[in-house]
Structure formats: structure tokens, C-alpha cells
Design a protein around this motif. Structure first.
Motif, PDB file in Angstrom:
ATOM      1  N   LEU A  58       0.837  -1.205   0.000  1.00 41.05           N
ATOM      2  CA  LEU A  58       0.000   0.000   0.000  1.00 41.05           C
ATOM      3  C   LEU A  58       0.871   1.254   0.000  1.00 41.05           C
ATOM      4  O   LEU A  58       0.569   2.228  -0.695  1.00 41.05           O
ATOM      5  N   ALA A  59       1.963   1.224   0.765  1.00 33.32           N
ATOM      6  CA  ALA A  59       2.867   2.379   0.776  1.00 33.32           C
ATOM      7  C   ALA A  59       3.455   2.603  -0.612  1.00 33.32           C
ATOM      8  O   ALA A  59       3.590   3.743  -1.073  1.00 33.32           O
ATOM      9  N   ILE A  60       3.797   1.513  -1.314  1.00 26.57           N
ATOM     10  CA  ILE A  60       4.328   1.633  -2.679  1.00 26.57           C
ATOM     11  C   ILE A  60       3.262   2.210  -3.604  1.00 26.57           C
ATOM     12  O   ILE A  60       3.532   3.095  -4.424  1.00 26.57           O
ATOM     13  N   ALA A  61       2.018   1.722  -3.471  1.00 31.37           N
ATOM     14  CA  ALA A  61       0.933   2.206  -4.330  1.00 31.37           C
ATOM     15  C   ALA A  61       0.649   3.679  -4.085  1.00 31.37           C
ATOM     16  O   ALA A  61       0.356   4.435  -5.015  1.00 31.37           O
ATOM     17  N   VAL A  62       0.725   4.113  -2.821  1.00 28.34           N
ATOM     18  CA  VAL A  62       0.495   5.525  -2.508  1.00 28.34           C
ATOM     19  C   VAL A  62       1.572   6.395  -3.158  1.00 28.34           C
ATOM     20  O   VAL A  62       1.278   7.446  -3.739  1.00 28.34           O
ATOM     21  N   GLU A  63       2.828   5.959  -3.081  1.00 22.05           N
ATOM     22  CA  GLU A  63       3.908   6.721  -3.712  1.00 22.05           C
ATOM     23  C   GLU A  63       3.708   6.807  -5.221  1.00 22.05           C
ATOM     24  O   GLU A  63       3.925   7.857  -5.832  1.00 22.05           O
ATOM     25  N   GLN A  64       3.286   5.693  -5.837  1.00 25.76           N
ATOM     26  CA  GLN A  64       3.055   5.707  -7.285  1.00 25.76           C
ATOM     27  C   GLN A  64       1.893   6.623  -7.649  1.00 25.76           C
ATOM     28  O   GLN A  64       1.959   7.370  -8.627  1.00 25.76           O
ATOM     29  N   ALA A  65       0.824   6.596  -6.852  1.00 24.30           N
ATOM     30  CA  ALA A  65      -0.325   7.465  -7.121  1.00 24.30           C
ATOM     31  C   ALA A  65       0.060   8.928  -6.960  1.00 24.30           C
ATOM     32  O   ALA A  65      -0.373   9.781  -7.744  1.00 24.30           O
ATOM     33  N   GLU A  66       0.871   9.231  -5.955  1.00 30.50           N
ATOM     34  CA  GLU A  66       1.314  10.614  -5.777  1.00 30.50           C
ATOM     35  C   GLU A  66       2.139  11.084  -6.962  1.00 30.50           C
ATOM     36  O   GLU A  66       1.993  12.227  -7.404  1.00 30.50           O
ATOM     37  N   ARG A  67       3.012  10.216  -7.461  1.00 32.66           N
ATOM     38  CA  ARG A  67       3.818  10.620  -8.624  1.00 32.66           C
ATOM     39  C   ARG A  67       2.929  10.858  -9.840  1.00 32.66           C
ATOM     40  O   ARG A  67       3.142  11.808 -10.592  1.00 32.66           O
ATOM     41  N   ARG A  68       1.928   9.995 -10.038  1.00 39.36           N
ATOM     42  CA  ARG A  68       1.063  10.152 -11.212  1.00 39.36           C
ATOM     43  C   ARG A  68       0.217  11.419 -11.130  1.00 39.36           C
ATOM     44  O   ARG A  68       0.027  12.099 -12.129  1.00 39.36           O
ATOM     45  N   ARG A  69      -0.299  11.721  -9.955  1.00 35.81           N
ATOM     46  CA  ARG A  69      -1.258  12.804  -9.825  1.00 35.81           C
ATOM     47  C   ARG A  69      -0.649  14.117  -9.361  1.00 35.81           C
ATOM     48  O   ARG A  69      -1.211  15.184  -9.617  1.00 35.81           O
ATOM     49  N   MET A  70       0.489  14.078  -8.649  1.00 30.73           N
ATOM     50  CA  MET A  70       1.001  15.281  -8.004  1.00 30.73           C
ATOM     51  C   MET A  70       2.266  15.839  -8.646  1.00 30.73           C
ATOM     52  O   MET A  70       2.550  17.025  -8.480  1.00 30.73           O
ATOM     53  N   ASP A  71       3.045  15.010  -9.331  1.00 30.70           N
ATOM     54  CA  ASP A  71       4.330  15.492  -9.846  1.00 30.70           C
ATOM     55  C   ASP A  71       4.156  16.698 -10.758  1.00 30.70           C
ATOM     56  O   ASP A  71       4.896  17.682 -10.663  1.00 30.70           O
ATOM     57  N   GLU A  72       3.188  16.623 -11.678  1.00 29.42           N
ATOM     58  CA  GLU A  72       2.988  17.730 -12.625  1.00 29.42           C
ATOM     59  C   GLU A  72       2.542  18.996 -11.895  1.00 29.42           C
ATOM     60  O   GLU A  72       3.001  20.101 -12.197  1.00 29.42           O
ATOM     61  N   GLN A  73       1.643  18.833 -10.918  1.00 32.38           N
ATOM     62  CA  GLN A  73       1.181  20.001 -10.167  1.00 32.38           C
ATOM     63  C   GLN A  73       2.303  20.589  -9.315  1.00 32.38           C
ATOM     64  O   GLN A  73       2.454  21.812  -9.231  1.00 32.38           O
ATOM     65  N   LEU A  74       3.099  19.723  -8.683  1.00 28.48           N
ATOM     66  CA  LEU A  74       4.213  20.214  -7.878  1.00 28.48           C
ATOM     67  C   LEU A  74       5.242  20.937  -8.753  1.00 28.48           C
ATOM     68  O   LEU A  74       5.828  21.934  -8.328  1.00 28.48           O
ATOM     69  N   LYS A  75       5.457  20.431  -9.959  1.00 32.96           N
ATOM     70  CA  LYS A  75       6.379  21.088 -10.869  1.00 32.96           C
ATOM     71  C   LYS A  75       5.884  22.486 -11.218  1.00 32.96           C
ATOM     72  O   LYS A  75       6.663  23.456 -11.224  1.00 32.96           O
ATOM     73  N   HIS A  76       4.584  22.609 -11.498  1.00 34.95           N
ATOM     74  CA  HIS A  76       4.008  23.925 -11.822  1.00 34.95           C
ATOM     75  C   HIS A  76       4.111  24.870 -10.625  1.00 34.95           C
ATOM     76  O   HIS A  76       4.470  26.051 -10.779  1.00 34.95           O
ATOM     77  N   ILE A  77       3.797  24.364  -9.435  1.00 32.48           N
ATOM     78  CA  ILE A  77       3.892  25.200  -8.224  1.00 32.48           C
ATOM     79  C   ILE A  77       5.327  25.633  -7.988  1.00 32.48           C
ATOM     80  O   ILE A  77       5.602  26.800  -7.670  1.00 32.48           O
ATOM     81  N   ARG A  78       6.261  24.714  -8.133  1.00 31.16           N
ATOM     82  CA  ARG A  78       7.680  25.029  -7.899  1.00 31.16           C
ATOM     83  C   ARG A  78       8.163  26.109  -8.859  1.00 31.16           C
ATOM     84  O   ARG A  78       8.849  27.055  -8.457  1.00 31.16           O
ATOM     85  N   GLU A  79       7.800  25.981 -10.139  1.00 29.89           N
ATOM     86  CA  GLU A  79       8.219  26.987 -11.110  1.00 29.89           C
ATOM     87  C   GLU A  79       7.617  28.345 -10.786  1.00 29.89           C
ATOM     88  O   GLU A  79       8.286  29.378 -10.926  1.00 29.89           O
ATOM     89  N   TRP A  80       6.349  28.363 -10.370  1.00 32.64           N
ATOM     90  CA  TRP A  80       5.688  29.631 -10.023  1.00 32.64           C
ATOM     91  C   TRP A  80       6.365  30.286  -8.831  1.00 32.64           C
ATOM     92  O   TRP A  80       6.628  31.501  -8.836  1.00 32.64           O
ATOM     93  N   VAL A  81       6.663  29.512  -7.792  1.00 32.01           N
ATOM     94  CA  VAL A  81       7.292  30.056  -6.586  1.00 32.01           C
ATOM     95  C   VAL A  81       8.689  30.575  -6.898  1.00 32.01           C
ATOM     96  O   VAL A  81       9.076  31.681  -6.471  1.00 32.01           O
ATOM     97  N   ILE A  82       9.468  29.813  -7.660  1.00 30.74           N
ATOM     98  CA  ILE A  82      10.835  30.234  -7.982  1.00 30.74           C
ATOM     99  C   ILE A  82      10.823  31.522  -8.808  1.00 30.74           C
ATOM    100  O   ILE A  82      11.611  32.443  -8.565  1.00 30.74           O
ATOM    101  N   GLU A  83       9.928  31.588  -9.789  1.00 32.29           N
ATOM    102  CA  GLU A  83       9.866  32.777 -10.648  1.00 32.29           C
ATOM    103  C   GLU A  83       9.566  34.036  -9.830  1.00 32.29           C
ATOM    104  O   GLU A  83      10.259  35.054  -9.960  1.00 32.29           O
TER     105      GLU A  83
END
Length: 232
Positions: A25-50
Motif C-alpha cells: 500500500l505504501a508503494i501504491a500511494v507513492e506511485q499514485a502521488e507521482r502520477r497525480r502530483m508530480d505535474e502540479q508540484l512542478k508547476h507550483i515550484r516553477e511559479w514560486v521560484i519565478e
């Protein structure tokens, strides 16, 4: 009566005797976070850095502007500086006065460079504070526990059948089910019907249907689910 609790879905060990399911379950949660959150975190990170970089550069510009203005005012106050600039650094001055003026100008330029370096260092060292501020402006919104998406997700509407996210409307699904239900069952041969009357069935435990095996529910239908969760 034996314990009706299900055995481990990974290794089939008795209930609560192995860590397989919690680990997977811990592995599945990490995989789900990468699928659903990585793109959003990337957008947030770029916005904050800019926005942090823009703020740091603006702060540095304000500091250096004030320092350069003070530098120019100091040079203008030096004796013979106006005539020095008028003759492009070769004024008709006594050599001793010329040497003294050049030393004062060189020291003023060195002090300006040290001040600019200090301003830049002070600005850059504020990055942790500035980053924290802009990250605090980001809002992560969770749906309410009683919202329709939480109470009635797609797999609940499908009766928790292992079909993935069925994008068809409920009416369409009912219509197709009705067509299948109206299909007449094939008639058994007469001999088979006669034999079944002579040999009644024995009482036996109900046959448990084997659930279909799929990777799991993904955001785009079949596949893309909990790959690596560990199910056979």
C-alpha cells in the motif's frame, strides 16, 4: 467457526500476520502521488521560484540604486573632480593633487564594488524567507467528505466491479444490461433434463466467483492503476 477474515492478498498468510499489504500500500500511494502530483508540484515550484527571483532582483536593484547614488554624490564632492571629468581624466592639475584625486576615486570605486557584493549577498540570503512566503500563498484544496465525488466515485457507481473508471452514463450501462438480460438462455438437451431429474444435486457449499484481475483503477480507464502494488 473459522475466522472469516480474508488472508493476505499478497502471500495468502493468515490475517494480521505479515506486513505485505501495508508495504505494498505504501508503494501504491507513492506511485499514485507521482502520477497525480508530480505535474502540479512542478508547476507550483516553477511559479514560486519565478516570483521569488523577481522579488530578490527588485530588492537588490533598490539597494544598489541607493548605493550608486551615494557613490556619485561622494565623487562629485571631491576637489577637482569636475575638471577631472571635463578633461576625461587628464586635467591640468599639479601631479600631487592629481595623484591624490586618483587615489580617492579608486578607493571610492572599490568601496562601491564591496557594497554591491554585500547587497547581492544580503539579497540572496533572503531566499529561504521569500520562498516560504510564496509557498504559503499556494492553496491545496480537498473536497468535502460529503461531496458527490467522494460519496459516489465511479467505481462505486459501477458496483465496485473491477472495470476501471467506466465513463459511460448510467442510462447507457442499464440499457446494455437490459439487452443482455433479455437474451434467452440456451435450452438444455432433453437427455440432460431427464438425467437431472433422476439424479438430484447434492447440497454443496456455494461456489465463490473468482474476481477479475486488473492492474486497478486509473485516471484514464484500464491500466495506469496501482502497477507494482504486488497483486499477481
Amino acid at each position: 467457526m473459522s475466522d472469516p477474515s480474508p488472508s493476505c492478498a499478497i502471500c495468502y498468510a493468515p490475517p494480521d500476520t505479515c506486513p505485505c499489504e501495508s508495504e505494498r500500500l505504501a508503494i501504491a500511494v507513492e506511485q499514485a502521488e507521482r502520477r497525480r502530483m508530480d505535474e502540479q508540484l512542478k508547476h507550483i515550484r516553477e511559479w514560486v521560484i519565478e516570483h521569488s527571483r523577481i522579488h530578490i532582483l527588485h530588492a537588490f536593484t533598490r539597494l544598489t540604486s541607493a548605493r550608486k547614488a551615494a557613490h556619485t554624490a561622494y565623487l562629485s564632492s571631491l576637489p577637482h573632480y569636475a575638471i577631472y571629468m571635463q578633461y576625461s581624466g587628464r586635467p591640468p592639475l599639479h601631479p600631487q593633487a592629481m595623484a591624490q584625486l586618483q587615489a580617492q576615486i579608486a578607493e571610492a570605486h572599490a568601496e562601491l564594488k564591496r557594497g554591491i557584493d554585500a547587497d547581492w549577498r544580503a539579497s540572496v540570503l533572503r531566499y529561504p524567507e521569500v520562498l516560504d512566503y510564496f509557498y504559503s500563498l499556494v492553496e491545496l484544496k480537498l473536497p468535502g467528505d460529503r461531496s458527490a465525488e467522494v460519496v459516489n466515485p465511479p467505481f462505486a457507481r459501477a458496483g465496485y466491479a473491477d472495470q476501471g473508471y467506466d465513463q459511460r452514463s448510467p442510462k447507457e450501462g442499464k440499457k446494455k444490461k437490459k439487452v443482455r438480460d433479455e437474451t434467452p438462455a440456451p435450452e438444455r438437451p432433453r437427455r440432460e433434463r431427464r438425467d437431472s431429474n433422476h439424479f438430484p444435486r447434492q447440497n454443496a457449499p456455494p461456489v465463490v466467483p473468482t474476481p477479475p484481475i486488473h492492474p486497478g483503477y486509473g485516471p484514464y480507464g484500464h491500466g495506469g492503476g496501482y502497477s507494482g502494488y504486488g497483486y499477481p
